[in-house]
Design an enzyme around this catalytic site. Structure first.
Site, PDB file in Angstrom:
ATOM      1  N   GLY A   1       0.826  -1.206   0.000  1.00 45.37           N
ATOM      2  CA  GLY A   1       0.000   0.000   0.000  1.00 45.37           C
ATOM      3  C   GLY A   1       0.855   1.248   0.000  1.00 45.37           C
ATOM      4  N   ALA A   2       1.850   1.298  -0.878  1.00 46.25           N
ATOM      5  CA  ALA A   2       2.879   2.343  -0.818  1.00 46.25           C
ATOM      6  C   ALA A   2       2.602   3.551  -1.693  1.00 46.25           C
ATOM      7  CB  ALA A   2       4.231   1.753  -1.210  1.00 46.25           C
TER       8      ALA A   2
ATOM      9  N   LYS B   1      -1.840  -1.967  -5.894  1.00 45.63           N
ATOM     10  CA  LYS B   1      -2.593  -2.090  -7.144  1.00 45.63           C
ATOM     11  C   LYS B   1      -2.618  -0.780  -7.919  1.00 45.63           C
ATOM     12  CE  LYS B   1      -6.603  -3.317  -5.621  1.00 45.63           C
ATOM     13  NZ  LYS B   1      -8.028  -3.704  -5.704  1.00 45.63           N
TER      14      LYS B   1
ATOM     15  N   GLY C   1       1.823   4.798   3.949  1.00 49.02           N
ATOM     16  CA  GLY C   1       2.821   3.956   3.294  1.00 49.02           C
ATOM     17  C   GLY C   1       3.800   4.765   2.471  1.00 49.02           C
TER      18      GLY C   1
ATOM     19  N   TYR D   1     -14.672  -4.692  10.645  1.00 51.39           N
ATOM     20  CA  TYR D   1     -13.403  -3.969  10.512  1.00 51.39           C
ATOM     21  C   TYR D   1     -12.481  -4.254  11.689  1.00 51.39           C
ATOM     22  CZ  TYR D   1     -10.081  -0.084  10.412  1.00 51.39           C
ATOM     23  OH  TYR D   1      -8.934   0.675  10.430  1.00 51.39           O
TER      24      TYR D   1
END
Length: 276
Positions: free
Chosen positions: A13-14, A38, A19, A164
């Protein structure tokens, strides 16, 4: 050791938010950053992609490797880990940052949403850790850092958004298990923010611009991460760190991180899972 120079970080998740901030902080030390996400194409509502984040990290002084993939797919993560080894010769640090969130009640949570949160948060963290560990165990000072909360069993945190909470606590349980399993070999810790952080999730899910103004900048999490990751792994493991506590111990002035410096500390928006 007070620098991450020459270290190789694998960040899930950069492409944006925390991130990306962690990657930029490491890049300023001259680290190698493997960006996994993604986000290859621009999002109509969210700024930035893996490629724009990588450009910023290169400008900050780091070397980057962009790996486009889905944390839910084992082959994507495995390919990225292999590319990291081929490009940089190994891995020193894994940042499990990728996360999915839906703050819905039980009856309002679709099973598609439930599955997404558990596949990204709990399963994704386990998967990335499992696949990175063979390389991490060969590193001089290996660390895994989860962006997940302390395990707080106050029923209120379950009653508000059960699905969650379960998914996020799955990440935190990985901290407990891996820290024990790899004691004295890999440092495994969690880091969580005291307050809301100025990210797209806060802007879109927690009240828009008003919530953003009552937040701290992602750089507080990046600086706190840095302070943890330079510690000896065999002496720093199994901890559930809170960002401002880490930096206060380092003598850092926390006011620098406020989006709105005119707000007092008690006017900041508290994050989830912390009772105080």
């Amino acid at each position: 050791m007070s620098t991450l120079s020459g270290k190789t970080l694998f960040i899930t998740g950069a492409s944006r938010g925390i991130g990306k901030a962690i990657g930029l902080r490491a890049a300023r030390d001259g680290a190698n950053i493997v960006l996994f996400s993604k986000t290859a194409e621009p999002h109509p509502k969210l700024p930035g992609t893996l490629y724009t984040a990588a450009e910023e990290m290169q400008e900050a002084g780091g070397k980057t490797l962009v790996c486009v993939g889905d944390i839910r797919h084992e082959e994507d993560v495995a390919d990225a880990v292999q590319q990291a080894e081929e490009t940089f010769g190994g891995l020193d640090i894994l940042i499990n940052n990728a996360s999915a969130i839906s703050l819905t009640s039980t009856e309002s949570t679709s099973m598609k949403s439930y599955d997404l949160m558990h596949q990204v948060n709990a399963r994704g963290t386990f998967l990335a850790s499992r696949l990175c560990l063979p390389l991490l165990r060969q590193a001089e000072n290996p660390h895994i850092l989860m962006l997940s909360p302390p395990l707080n069993l106050n029923p209120a945190w379950f009653g508000r958004h059960l699905a969650y909470t379960m998914a996020k606590y799955g990440m935190s349980m990985c901290v407990l298990g891996l820290a024990d399993e790899y004691r004295n070999r890999v440092g495994v810790n969690a880091l969580w923010p005291r307050t809301a952080i100025n990210t797209s999730a806060v802007r879109n899910l927690l009240g828009g611009e008003q919530s953003v103004q009552a937040s701290r900048q992602p750089s507080i999490m990046a600086d706190a991460s840095h302070a943890i990751l330079i510690q000896p792994a065999n002496q720093c493991s199994g901890n559930f760190f809170i960002d401002d506590e880490v930096l206060a111990a380092e003598g850092v002035d926390l006011d620098r991180y406020k989006v709105d410096p005119s707000l007092s500390d008690d006017q900041l928006l508290p994050d989830f899972f912390l009772d105080s």
